[in-house]
Scaffold this motif. Structure first.
Motif, mmCIF file in Angstrom:
data_model
loop_
_atom_site.group_PDB
_atom_site.id
_atom_site.type_symbol
_atom_site.label_atom_id
_atom_site.label_comp_id
_atom_site.label_asym_id
_atom_site.label_seq_id
_atom_site.Cartn_x
_atom_site.Cartn_y
_atom_site.Cartn_z
ATOM 1 N N GLU B 245 0.808 -1.227 0.000
ATOM 2 C CA GLU B 245 0.000 0.000 0.000
ATOM 3 C C GLU B 245 0.838 1.272 0.000
ATOM 4 O OE1 GLU B 245 -0.787 -0.607 4.812
ATOM 5 O OE2 GLU B 245 -2.463 -0.257 3.434
ATOM 6 N N SER B 246 2.158 1.122 0.254
ATOM 7 C CA SER B 246 3.012 2.326 0.246
ATOM 8 C C SER B 246 3.442 2.722 -1.162
ATOM 9 C CB SER B 246 4.267 2.066 1.090
ATOM 10 O OG SER B 246 5.138 1.167 0.391
ATOM 11 N N LEU B 247 3.303 1.804 -2.113
ATOM 12 C CA LEU B 247 3.876 2.053 -3.443
ATOM 13 C C LEU B 247 3.271 3.304 -4.093
ATOM 14 C CD1 LEU B 247 3.812 -1.619 -4.809
ATOM 15 C CD2 LEU B 247 5.866 -0.318 -4.171
ATOM 16 N N PRO B 248 4.108 4.253 -4.479
ATOM 17 C CA PRO B 248 3.605 5.487 -5.092
ATOM 18 C C PRO B 248 3.314 5.264 -6.576
ATOM 19 C CG PRO B 248 5.978 5.609 -4.914
ATOM 20 C CD PRO B 248 5.584 4.275 -4.332
ATOM 21 N N ILE B 249 2.213 4.603 -6.849
ATOM 22 C CA ILE B 249 1.870 4.328 -8.249
ATOM 23 C C ILE B 249 1.398 5.621 -8.894
ATOM 24 C CG2 ILE B 249 0.379 2.998 -9.785
ATOM 25 C CD1 ILE B 249 0.272 0.808 -7.657
ATOM 26 N N CYS B 250 1.949 5.911 -10.040
ATOM 27 C CA CYS B 250 1.575 7.113 -10.793
ATOM 28 C C CYS B 250 0.054 7.074 -11.058
ATOM 29 C CB CYS B 250 2.370 7.123 -12.096
ATOM 30 S SG CYS B 250 1.793 8.296 -13.324
ATOM 31 N N PRO B 251 -0.697 8.146 -10.743
ATOM 32 C CA PRO B 251 -2.162 8.128 -10.892
ATOM 33 C C PRO B 251 -2.620 7.722 -12.299
ATOM 34 C CG PRO B 251 -1.471 10.110 -9.728
ATOM 35 C CD PRO B 251 -0.214 9.416 -10.173
ATOM 36 N N GLN B 252 -1.932 8.223 -13.320
ATOM 37 C CA GLN B 252 -2.347 7.906 -14.681
ATOM 38 C C GLN B 252 -2.157 6.419 -15.014
ATOM 39 O OE1 GLN B 252 -0.623 10.549 -13.759
ATOM 40 N NE2 GLN B 252 -1.458 12.380 -14.739
#
Lengths: 326, 326
Positions: B245-252
């Motif tokens: 849940e910490s992974l900063p996945i790019c919103p796009q």
């Protein structure tokens, strides 16, 4: 037999890492991180040069072994460092290869790279391996040279004599034999083919020339004498006059010429990849460096361009023709 | 329109030499001799890294402009220098190209190389150009780093926190959009495609991290988080535990996932070429470097391998899968 697609990029890197030991104390980080890290010395200039060696252009696998491909891919960049008067130290290699190449063949290429590294004191410190339609190797060599010893194309002066190491035309003659399958005595054939497939960069000779012989300019003959002499003429803003009869044409080149439609003179003037050193110096009378013969070809004059003088004194322009890469 | 076979290798070199000015006082000999020569500094380590960028493997000319090819060819090696904590200084480039490529297209590639050089303070100091069946560019970047600031894959220690710059998955999402022509809002499409074609190596961020933040280990994400985290785990002899849940996945990337069969999580974990920095440090609480966000992903523990922890606390191994080059 395992191919490269099964081994994978990481497998290949591990394979290389295992076989290549780190020898120099100057290598702080070797193969296996994002980049290698090597010590720098303020008293030395860093030399950087790169050359690509491409199947179908520089070599043909029908007559090159994979080991020869690896060795020869190294030769051009090592020779470039020699042409600057430097000591080759490190190399990084990009291997572009069809995924179907066998691991044994990749090992052959690595054997060649390693042998060349050992021979010239170079250490493989990194690389990249990627899939490609045809085989190609891009080699970058990093070298060092003392500021006072660097040899440039631009240093020739009117009054200099022009010299060349070794002999001329052998690599082109070997290429002809390999690509056309000429009918030759086996000894001649073996000799001349080796001159094409395993040329010898003049690293030791270069160091003697820059350290003890006070040369003014230098280049290696990679594109052919005509083109490379032209580079010295242009970069130095001088005219180079070369005596035809002085050219040290390799004896076996005459034999190859006799068995083909090519002339020995054309091979000596326009053949590439001899990797001999062409240099100029004033007041130098040098017959050999170590066991490598040195031949005086002519002299540097005011003017521009490269000219050939025949035995009867006729001067004619030597146009910059040679091997075309495109 | 002139093609490269008409311009020739020497014409190409002259063309490059004219457009690339020599900017740094550290370049003693630039393009145009057998090798370039640059000053060395004993207080600094020299970083050397090379990467090849190959048509049909890394890029497809049906959706890459020549300028983008030039820029992206530079990104991997510049990012590798950043991953070591260094400053990229010089590059040499081998251009392997079909002889039928137009000079305008070669200029496009050079535009991209030049723009990348200007952006990251790199100077093109040499290269080679040879004919080849398909287009490929091999780039070697030489950088510098202070001995005390070098960042290795092997420095992670149990107790370290794991961090990443920027966000994840955008390059892979952009590649999917380009190769599959997904139906997307134009703004999202333009944004995510640019993240694939023009990735940004984290050079400035790297320097801040190594100079002022006392990090222990670092790598750039070129083969995907799973593989690259695995390199840190292996080289450091530690276990990396990353919270999903910490992974900063790019919103796009979520938008692209919605329009395709790929999941955003897969793109973030296994997509290559994000060129974000993955690093570990002890007792560091860092939210951004300059304007680039920094995200804490998890922690380093005794053990080996990389593990994902889901929201409910379940730990599962993250296998080193990602883009295969062969």
């Amino acid at each position: 037999m395992m191919d490269l697609s099964e081994l994978g990029e990481q497998g290949l890197i591990e394979r290389i890492r295992r076989r290549i030991g780190r020898k120099s104390q100057d290598i702080v980080v070797g193969i296996g991180d994002d980049a290698c890290a090597v010590k720098a010395y303020s008293a030395l200039l860093t030399l950087i040069t790169t050359d690509a060696f491409v199947e179908g252009n520089h070599f043909d696998l029908s007559y090159f072994s994979f080991k020869e491909v690896g060795m020869k891919a190294m030769a051009a960049s090592i020779s470039d460092v020699a042409a600057m008067g430097g000591v080759p130290r490190y190399c990084v290699v990009s291997l572009l290869s069809p995924p179907t190449i066998s691991v044994a063949d990749v090992d052959g290429i690595l054997d060649g790279i390693e042998e060349s590294c050992d021979e010239y004191g170079v250490e493989l410190v990194g690389g990249d391996a990627v899939g490609s339609k045809s085989l190609a190797i891009s080699v970058t060599v990093i070298g060092e040279v003392e500021t006072e010893n660097i040899a440039l194309r631009s240093g020739a002066k009117p009054g200099d004599s022009i010299f060349v190491t070794g002999d001329l035309g052998a690599s082109e003659a070997g290429r002809l034999v390999l690509s056309r399958g000429l009918d030759l005595d086996e000894d001649v054939r073996a000799y001349i083919v080796k001159r094409h497939s395993s040329p010898i960069p003049r690293v030791k000779e270069s160091r003697e020339l820059v350290r003890n012989q006070g040369i003014h300019s230098m280049i290696d003959i990679s594109d052919g004498l005509a083109i490379d002499a032209g580079h010295i003429a242009q970069e130095s803003g001088v005219k180079l006059v070369i005596a035809v009869e002085s050219l040290p044409i390799c004896p076996q080149v005459h034999t190859v010429a006799g068995a083909s439609s090519a002339t020995a003179l054309d091979m000596a003037l326009f053949g590439g990849e001899d990797f001999e050193l062409l240099f100029t110096a004033a007041g130098l009378d040098l017959k050999e460096v170590g066991s490598t013969p040195i031949t005086k070809l002519g002299q540097v004059e005011e003017g521009s361009g490269v000219f050939l003088v025949s035995a009867d004194g006729t001067e004619s322009p030597l146009l910059p023709e040679g091997f075309k890469h495109f």
